[in-house]
Design a protein around this motif. Structure first.
Motif, PDB file in Angstrom:
ATOM      1  N   PHE A 189       4.186  -9.579  10.232  1.00 29.05           N
ATOM      2  CA  PHE A 189       2.784  -9.216  10.001  1.00 29.05           C
ATOM      3  C   PHE A 189       2.630  -8.540   8.637  1.00 29.05           C
ATOM      4  O   PHE A 189       1.691  -8.819   7.902  1.00 29.05           O
ATOM      5  N   TYR A 190       3.548  -7.637   8.306  1.00 23.35           N
ATOM      6  CA  TYR A 190       3.531  -6.919   7.024  1.00 23.35           C
ATOM      7  C   TYR A 190       3.448  -7.908   5.861  1.00 23.35           C
ATOM      8  O   TYR A 190       2.620  -7.764   4.966  1.00 23.35           O
ATOM      9  N   TYR A 191       4.307  -8.938   5.882  1.00 21.52           N
ATOM     10  CA  TYR A 191       4.321  -9.906   4.783  1.00 21.52           C
ATOM     11  C   TYR A 191       3.103 -10.829   4.828  1.00 21.52           C
ATOM     12  O   TYR A 191       2.585 -11.208   3.778  1.00 21.52           O
ATOM     13  N   ALA A 192       2.619 -11.153   6.017  1.00 17.35           N
ATOM     14  CA  ALA A 192       1.384 -11.946   6.122  1.00 17.35           C
ATOM     15  C   ALA A 192       0.205 -11.137   5.584  1.00 17.35           C
ATOM     16  O   ALA A 192      -0.663 -11.684   4.891  1.00 17.35           O
ATOM     17  N   LEU A 193       0.176  -9.847   5.882  1.00 17.80           N
ATOM     18  CA  LEU A 193      -0.873  -8.973   5.350  1.00 17.80           C
ATOM     19  C   LEU A 193      -0.814  -8.964   3.828  1.00 17.80           C
ATOM     20  O   LEU A 193      -1.845  -9.093   3.166  1.00 17.80           O
ATOM     21  N   ARG A 194       0.374  -8.836   3.281  1.00 17.14           N
ATOM     22  CA  ARG A 194       0.523  -8.849   1.828  1.00 17.14           C
ATOM     23  C   ARG A 194       0.014 -10.161   1.238  1.00 17.14           C
ATOM     24  O   ARG A 194      -0.652 -10.169   0.211  1.00 17.14           O
ATOM     25  N   ASN A 195       0.292 -11.265   1.903  1.00 18.05           N
ATOM     26  CA  ASN A 195      -0.130 -12.571   1.405  1.00 18.05           C
ATOM     27  C   ASN A 195      -1.638 -12.775   1.463  1.00 18.05           C
ATOM     28  O   ASN A 195      -2.203 -13.429   0.590  1.00 18.05           O
ATOM     29  N   HIS A 196      -2.292 -12.235   2.496  1.00 17.33           N
ATOM     30  CA  HIS A 196      -3.710 -12.522   2.730  1.00 17.33           C
ATOM     31  C   HIS A 196      -4.661 -11.392   2.371  1.00 17.33           C
ATOM     32  O   HIS A 196      -5.858 -11.632   2.214  1.00 17.33           O
ATOM     33  N   GLU A 197      -4.166 -10.164   2.272  1.00 20.81           N
ATOM     34  CA  GLU A 197      -5.022  -8.993   2.004  1.00 20.81           C
ATOM     35  C   GLU A 197      -4.353  -8.095   0.964  1.00 20.81           C
ATOM     36  O   GLU A 197      -4.133  -6.910   1.204  1.00 20.81           O
ATOM     37  N   LEU A 198      -4.051  -8.665  -0.180  1.00 20.34           N
ATOM     38  CA  LEU A 198      -3.252  -7.952  -1.171  1.00 20.34           C
ATOM     39  C   LEU A 198      -3.871  -6.626  -1.609  1.00 20.34           C
ATOM     40  O   LEU A 198      -3.180  -5.618  -1.727  1.00 20.34           O
ATOM     41  N   TYR A 199      -5.184  -6.609  -1.842  1.00 19.09           N
ATOM     42  CA  TYR A 199      -5.812  -5.360  -2.311  1.00 19.09           C
ATOM     43  C   TYR A 199      -5.748  -4.278  -1.248  1.00 19.09           C
ATOM     44  O   TYR A 199      -5.450  -3.121  -1.553  1.00 19.09           O
ATOM     45  N   LEU A 200      -5.998  -4.623  -0.002  1.00 16.98           N
ATOM     46  CA  LEU A 200      -5.875  -3.663   1.093  1.00 16.98           C
ATOM     47  C   LEU A 200      -4.421  -3.211   1.223  1.00 16.98           C
ATOM     48  O   LEU A 200      -4.128  -2.019   1.358  1.00 16.98           O
ATOM     49  N   PHE A 201      -3.515  -4.170   1.163  1.00 18.12           N
ATOM     50  CA  PHE A 201      -2.086  -3.886   1.257  1.00 18.12           C
ATOM     51  C   PHE A 201      -1.667  -2.850   0.212  1.00 18.12           C
ATOM     52  O   PHE A 201      -1.019  -1.845   0.531  1.00 18.12           O
ATOM     53  N   ARG A 202      -2.086  -3.079  -1.028  1.00 16.23           N
ATOM     54  CA  ARG A 202      -1.771  -2.126  -2.104  1.00 16.23           C
ATOM     55  C   ARG A 202      -2.451  -0.782  -1.880  1.00 16.23           C
ATOM     56  O   ARG A 202      -1.858   0.267  -2.117  1.00 16.23           O
ATOM     57  N   ASP A 203      -3.706  -0.812  -1.444  1.00 15.15           N
ATOM     58  CA  ASP A 203      -4.458   0.417  -1.215  1.00 15.15           C
ATOM     59  C   ASP A 203      -3.778   1.299  -0.166  1.00 15.15           C
ATOM     60  O   ASP A 203      -3.813   2.519  -0.258  1.00 15.15           O
ATOM     61  N   LEU A 204      -3.142   0.670   0.817  1.00 18.88           N
ATOM     62  CA  LEU A 204      -2.460   1.416   1.873  1.00 18.88           C
ATOM     63  C   LEU A 204      -1.032   1.800   1.490  1.00 18.88           C
ATOM     64  O   LEU A 204      -0.328   2.430   2.265  1.00 18.88           O
ATOM     65  N   GLY A 205      -0.611   1.412   0.282  1.00 23.25           N
ATOM     66  CA  GLY A 205       0.701   1.834  -0.207  1.00 23.25           C
ATOM     67  C   GLY A 205       1.816   0.849   0.013  1.00 23.25           C
ATOM     68  O   GLY A 205       2.988   1.217  -0.083  1.00 23.25           O
ATOM     69  N   GLY A 206       1.501  -0.422   0.306  1.00 27.17           N
ATOM     70  CA  GLY A 206       2.538  -1.427   0.510  1.00 27.17           C
ATOM     71  C   GLY A 206       3.220  -1.802  -0.789  1.00 27.17           C
ATOM     72  O   GLY A 206       2.632  -1.733  -1.862  1.00 27.17           O
ATOM     73  N   GLU A 207       4.479  -2.182  -0.689  1.00 23.48           N
ATOM     74  CA  GLU A 207       5.272  -2.594  -1.848  1.00 23.48           C
ATOM     75  C   GLU A 207       4.959  -4.039  -2.182  1.00 23.48           C
ATOM     76  O   GLU A 207       4.841  -4.872  -1.295  1.00 23.48           O
ATOM     77  N   THR A 208       4.851  -4.360  -3.470  1.00 25.04           N
ATOM     78  CA  THR A 208       4.627  -5.743  -3.884  1.00 25.04           C
ATOM     79  C   THR A 208       5.665  -6.160  -4.908  1.00 25.04           C
ATOM     80  O   THR A 208       6.206  -5.331  -5.636  1.00 25.04           O
ATOM     81  N   LEU A 209       5.934  -7.455  -4.927  1.00 23.69           N
ATOM     82  CA  LEU A 209       6.850  -8.026  -5.909  1.00 23.69           C
ATOM     83  C   LEU A 209       6.024  -8.890  -6.846  1.00 23.69           C
ATOM     84  O   LEU A 209       5.648 -10.003  -6.515  1.00 23.69           O
ATOM     85  N   ASP A 210       5.724  -8.379  -8.014  1.00 25.76           N
ATOM     86  CA  ASP A 210       4.919  -9.116  -8.977  1.00 25.76           C
ATOM     87  C   ASP A 210       5.813  -9.899  -9.923  1.00 25.76           C
ATOM     88  O   ASP A 210       6.850  -9.405 -10.369  1.00 25.76           O
TER      89      ASP A 210
END
Length: 105
Positions: free
Chosen positions: A71-92
């Protein structure tokens, strides 16, 4: 508990209120065999995104860390701005695009 599962658990309330791409995330989890067809149908039948997320969280909680991690990775894929806002790690990538294929398993 994995760091992904901790992220999901600690952001439970915000995720219920703020996720808008619930069905896209549910589709991804269903395609990976993480959601039973009956559970998917129950999520789909809910009228609001908040209701859909509550149903999805029931499935995440019964599925354990592996399902929460997916779910964490699906959230990152589909809701990137929310994911970042909540402090999730991203690989740019250098060009700013996402490395989605790295975390799809």
């Amino acid at each position: 508990m994995s760091s992904e599962a901790q992220f999901v658990d600690s952001n439970f309330a915000a995720l219920i209120q703020r996720v808008t791409s619930v069905m896209a995330i549910a589709d991804e989890l269903k395609n990976k065999g993480m959601l039973h067809p009956e559970t998917y149908s129950e999520i789909q039948a809910e009228q609001t995104n908040q209701g859909k997320m509550r149903r999805l969280f029931n499935a995440l909680n019964s599925g354990g860390d592996r399902v929460k991690s997916d779910f964490y990775y699906a959230l990152r894929n589909h809701e990137l701005y929310l994911f970042r806002d909540l402090g999730g790690e991203t690989l740019d990538n250098i060009d700013g695009t996402k490395n989605k294929e790295l975390q799809l398993n």
